[in-house]
Scaffold this motif. Structure first.
Motif, PDB file in Angstrom:
ATOM      1  N   GLU A 197       0.829  -1.207   0.000  1.00  0.00           N
ATOM      2  CA  GLU A 197       0.000   0.000   0.000  1.00  0.00           C
ATOM      3  C   GLU A 197       0.862   1.255   0.000  1.00  0.00           C
ATOM      4  O   GLU A 197       0.535   2.232  -0.688  1.00  0.00           O
ATOM      5  N   VAL A 233       2.472   1.733  -3.608  1.00  0.00           N
ATOM      6  CA  VAL A 233       1.493   2.212  -4.584  1.00  0.00           C
ATOM      7  C   VAL A 233       1.051   3.636  -4.238  1.00  0.00           C
ATOM      8  O   VAL A 233       0.828   4.458  -5.121  1.00  0.00           O
ATOM      9  N   VAL A 237      -2.371   8.558  -7.276  1.00  0.00           N
ATOM     10  CA  VAL A 237      -3.064   7.569  -6.447  1.00  0.00           C
ATOM     11  C   VAL A 237      -3.716   8.264  -5.258  1.00  0.00           C
ATOM     12  O   VAL A 237      -3.079   9.037  -4.549  1.00  0.00           O
ATOM     13  N   ALA A 283      -5.126   3.133  -1.739  1.00  0.00           N
ATOM     14  CA  ALA A 283      -4.755   1.772  -2.095  1.00  0.00           C
ATOM     15  C   ALA A 283      -5.123   0.865  -0.930  1.00  0.00           C
ATOM     16  O   ALA A 283      -4.789   1.160   0.213  1.00  0.00           O
ATOM     17  N   VAL A 331      -6.865  -0.015  -6.250  1.00  0.00           N
ATOM     18  CA  VAL A 331      -6.229   1.300  -6.243  1.00  0.00           C
ATOM     19  C   VAL A 331      -7.181   2.314  -6.865  1.00  0.00           C
ATOM     20  O   VAL A 331      -7.597   2.159  -8.014  1.00  0.00           O
ATOM     21  N   HIS A 333      -7.524   6.058  -8.179  1.00  0.00           N
ATOM     22  CA  HIS A 333      -6.614   7.107  -8.645  1.00  0.00           C
ATOM     23  C   HIS A 333      -7.380   8.096  -9.507  1.00  0.00           C
ATOM     24  O   HIS A 333      -8.556   7.900  -9.797  1.00  0.00           O
ATOM     25  N   THR A 355      -2.976   7.616 -13.767  1.00  0.00           N
ATOM     26  CA  THR A 355      -2.061   6.550 -13.384  1.00  0.00           C
ATOM     27  C   THR A 355      -2.343   5.309 -14.221  1.00  0.00           C
ATOM     28  O   THR A 355      -3.488   4.885 -14.330  1.00  0.00           O
ATOM     29  N   LEU A 397       1.560   1.056 -11.697  1.00  0.00           N
ATOM     30  CA  LEU A 397       1.215   0.379 -10.453  1.00  0.00           C
ATOM     31  C   LEU A 397       1.934  -0.964 -10.350  1.00  0.00           C
ATOM     32  O   LEU A 397       2.444  -1.324  -9.287  1.00  0.00           O
ATOM     33  N   ALA A 411       5.490  -0.330  -9.387  1.00  0.00           N
ATOM     34  CA  ALA A 411       5.622   0.064  -7.980  1.00  0.00           C
ATOM     35  C   ALA A 411       5.562  -1.151  -7.065  1.00  0.00           C
ATOM     36  O   ALA A 411       6.378  -1.293  -6.141  1.00  0.00           O
ATOM     37  N   VAL A 412       4.624  -2.052  -7.321  1.00  0.00           N
ATOM     38  CA  VAL A 412       4.489  -3.245  -6.486  1.00  0.00           C
ATOM     39  C   VAL A 412       5.686  -4.175  -6.698  1.00  0.00           C
ATOM     40  O   VAL A 412       6.244  -4.715  -5.735  1.00  0.00           O
TER      41      VAL A 412
END
Length: 69
Positions: free
Chosen positions: A19, A22, A28, A31, A42, A44, A48, A53, A56-57
């Protein structure tokens, strides 16, 4: 809204990490990772992308899958 699956998120620390990662992506708003279903929702502003995403994860050390963009 974008939905990701994060199958390797298993605990509260994972939830926090995903979380936070993200949440640092521009645009965002919120999340929320549900550990039971392994689903990350998510919200946003529409600027985005799912790819951002996913990156990022993945950058946080997890293996996300895009479910719905």
């Amino acid at each position: 809204m974008t939905t990701l699956r994060v199958p390797d998120a298993t605990c509260g620390h994972c939830k926090q990490t995903v979380e936070r990662a993200v949440g640092n992506v521009g645009g965002v708003k919120e999340a929320a990772l549900d550990l039971e279903s392994k689903t990350l929702v998510v919200r946003h502003d529409g600027t985005t992308s799912g790819e951002e995403l996913l990156r990022a994860v993945a950058g946080a050390g997890y293996s996300p899958e895009l479910v719905e963009a």
